[in-house]
Design an enzyme around this catalytic site. Structure first.
Site, mmCIF file in Angstrom:
data_model
loop_
_atom_site.group_PDB
_atom_site.id
_atom_site.type_symbol
_atom_site.label_atom_id
_atom_site.label_comp_id
_atom_site.label_asym_id
_atom_site.label_seq_id
_atom_site.Cartn_x
_atom_site.Cartn_y
_atom_site.Cartn_z
ATOM 1 N N TYR A 30 -6.357 7.353 -4.867
ATOM 2 C CA TYR A 30 -6.060 8.263 -5.967
ATOM 3 C C TYR A 30 -7.344 8.689 -6.656
ATOM 4 O O TYR A 30 -8.413 8.101 -6.455
ATOM 5 C CB TYR A 30 -5.102 7.617 -6.969
ATOM 6 C CG TYR A 30 -5.732 6.601 -7.891
ATOM 7 C CD1 TYR A 30 -6.044 6.926 -9.208
ATOM 8 C CD2 TYR A 30 -6.032 5.315 -7.448
ATOM 9 C CE1 TYR A 30 -6.634 6.006 -10.058
ATOM 10 C CE2 TYR A 30 -6.622 4.388 -8.293
ATOM 11 C CZ TYR A 30 -6.918 4.737 -9.590
ATOM 12 O OH TYR A 30 -7.514 3.827 -10.424
ATOM 13 N N ARG A 49 -15.857 11.277 -4.096
ATOM 14 C CA ARG A 49 -15.311 9.915 -4.121
ATOM 15 C C ARG A 49 -13.962 9.856 -3.416
ATOM 16 O O ARG A 49 -13.663 8.894 -2.699
ATOM 17 C CB ARG A 49 -15.197 9.423 -5.569
ATOM 18 C CG ARG A 49 -14.851 7.956 -5.682
ATOM 19 C CD ARG A 49 -15.019 7.457 -7.092
ATOM 20 N NE ARG A 49 -14.094 8.099 -8.019
ATOM 21 C CZ ARG A 49 -14.078 7.859 -9.334
ATOM 22 N NH1 ARG A 49 -14.955 7.025 -9.869
ATOM 23 N NH2 ARG A 49 -13.207 8.467 -10.128
ATOM 24 N N ARG A 97 8.597 -0.698 7.634
ATOM 25 C CA ARG A 97 7.651 -1.650 7.049
ATOM 26 C C ARG A 97 7.042 -2.547 8.117
ATOM 27 O O ARG A 97 7.706 -3.400 8.717
ATOM 28 C CB ARG A 97 8.339 -2.501 5.987
ATOM 29 C CG ARG A 97 7.352 -3.346 5.188
ATOM 30 C CD ARG A 97 8.037 -4.243 4.174
ATOM 31 N NE ARG A 97 7.054 -4.908 3.325
ATOM 32 C CZ ARG A 97 6.346 -5.976 3.695
ATOM 33 N NH1 ARG A 97 6.519 -6.510 4.889
ATOM 34 N NH2 ARG A 97 5.452 -6.513 2.855
ATOM 35 N N HIS A 99 2.756 -4.002 9.020
ATOM 36 C CA HIS A 99 1.380 -3.929 8.563
ATOM 37 C C HIS A 99 0.512 -2.947 9.344
ATOM 38 O O HIS A 99 -0.290 -2.233 8.738
ATOM 39 C CB HIS A 99 0.741 -5.321 8.593
ATOM 40 C CG HIS A 99 1.162 -6.189 7.444
ATOM 41 N ND1 HIS A 99 2.449 -6.647 7.287
ATOM 42 C CD2 HIS A 99 0.454 -6.667 6.387
ATOM 43 C CE1 HIS A 99 2.530 -7.377 6.182
ATOM 44 N NE2 HIS A 99 1.337 -7.414 5.615
ATOM 45 N N LYS A 143 -11.152 3.709 -4.546
ATOM 46 C CA LYS A 143 -10.156 3.979 -5.588
ATOM 47 C C LYS A 143 -8.780 3.966 -4.932
ATOM 48 O O LYS A 143 -8.206 5.019 -4.614
ATOM 49 C CB LYS A 143 -10.454 5.312 -6.273
ATOM 50 C CG LYS A 143 -9.932 5.395 -7.710
ATOM 51 C CD LYS A 143 -10.595 6.532 -8.439
ATOM 52 C CE LYS A 143 -10.026 6.721 -9.844
ATOM 53 N NZ LYS A 143 -10.339 5.632 -10.771
ATOM 54 N N GLU A 175 -17.517 -5.028 -14.304
ATOM 55 C CA GLU A 175 -16.975 -3.843 -14.981
ATOM 56 C C GLU A 175 -15.757 -4.244 -15.807
ATOM 57 O O GLU A 175 -15.515 -5.427 -16.029
ATOM 58 C CB GLU A 175 -16.614 -2.770 -13.960
ATOM 59 C CG GLU A 175 -15.607 -3.217 -12.902
ATOM 60 C CD GLU A 175 -15.331 -2.151 -11.852
ATOM 61 O OE1 GLU A 175 -15.699 -0.978 -12.037
ATOM 62 O OE2 GLU A 175 -14.728 -2.507 -10.809
ATOM 63 N N LEU A 199 -16.324 0.156 -9.278
ATOM 64 C CA LEU A 199 -15.998 1.543 -8.978
ATOM 65 C C LEU A 199 -17.174 2.418 -9.401
ATOM 66 O O LEU A 199 -17.713 2.251 -10.488
ATOM 67 C CB LEU A 199 -14.732 1.971 -9.728
ATOM 68 C CG LEU A 199 -14.264 3.398 -9.421
ATOM 69 C CD1 LEU A 199 -13.757 3.496 -7.990
ATOM 70 C CD2 LEU A 199 -13.187 3.839 -10.391
#
Length: 277
Positions: A30, A49, A97, A99, A143, A175, A199
């Site tokens: 995101y 990014r 579902r 992996h 992110k 951070e 980040l």
């Protein structure tokens, strides 16, 4: 209106599959853009990014950056947004579902806008923070949607009567829950280097450039938890918090509990940078 895949639709018409891997695994990325005066702030940095996060987690973006930019501008205009944020996320898509990656994934993109005023009060008065062990994974530079550690840390800080958490790994400051951390010591700026442990904040980069323009000595160097006691000033940087002073850490006042002069200088420079000074 929301941007969902290749269409603009009302929020009520956004239909995310229960098989979406973002729902099962947090398998997605995101970005959050700031909007000032109807325009995306530091858009190129956010796009770089986003592309890096997508490449490193092996998700194909459904748009080119040029196309995505055009879509986000249209979204801002459709929603008449002047001041606020644009949130965009891309998941690997829907699959049973399991992996391993699906053999033919179709990424799912969603974006929306939110009206949000600048946090003037907190930027003026400052916030309080507490320290905690940073036990997240080792790719904090990506992110991704896997934000439960950040959520838990933020809530723990609130439960302890503070506004945010300052993380450290084995005593080295990294951070905060949703922002980067900086301190002033001996009149110089210190912050953790932009490696895999933090980040790479877009606002962080802007602030470091502004600091150098103000002829501040800048150290992108690890520093220790004990050095917080030596801080003359401290502040966080981020898309939604801009430059917000930290006036207390673990109930110990910083700069007698008031935002310091260098922080104020940087705030003024930032306001000028975004065209508000």
């Amino acid at each position: 209106m929301y941007l969902y895949q290749h269409q603009f639709v009302p929020k009520e018409e956004v239909a995310i599959s229960p098989d979406d891997r973002g729902y099962y695994f947090g398998d997605g990325i995101y970005e959050v853009f700031r909007v000032y005066n109807g325009e995306l702030f530091e858009a190129e940095g956010h796009y770089r990014r986003l592309e890096k996060s997508a490449a490193d987690v092996r998700i194909c973006l459904p748009y080119s950056i040029k196309e995505l930019h055009e879509r986000l501008i249209e979204l801002i205009q459709l929603n008449h947004l002047q001041e606020g944020t644009v949130y965009i996320q891309v998941t690997r898509g829907s699959a049973l579902r399991s992996h391993p990656f699906p053999s033919q994934p179709e990424p799912v993109l969603m974006a929306f806008t939110t009206e949000m005023q600048r946090p003037i009060h907190k930027m003026d008065q400052g916030i309080t923070a507490v320290t905690a062990d940073d036990i997240r994974w080792l790719r904090c530079d990506l992110k991704t949607l896997n934000l439960l550690p950040n959520v838990m840390a933020k809530q723990d800080a609130l439960d302890r009567g503070a506004d945010d958490v300052i993380w450290h790994r084995n005593g080295t400051i990294t951070e905060c829950s949703a922002s980067n951390f900086m301190l002033i010591k001996n009149g110089e700026l210190w912050t953790h280097p932009a490696n895999n442990l933090i980040l790479h904040g877009i606002t962080r980069d802007v602030v470091l450039k502004l600091a150098r323009q103000l002829q501040l000595e800048v150290h992108e160097t690890p520093f220790l938890l004990d050095e917080l006691k030596l801080a003359e000033e401290a502040f966080i940087t981020g898309t939604t918090v801009e430059i917000t002073p930290v006036i207390s850490i673990d109930n110990v006042p910083i700069a007698q509990g008031f935002p310091g002069p260098i922080t104020r200088q940087l705030q003024q420079a930032f306001r000028k940078h975004i065209g508000l000074a």
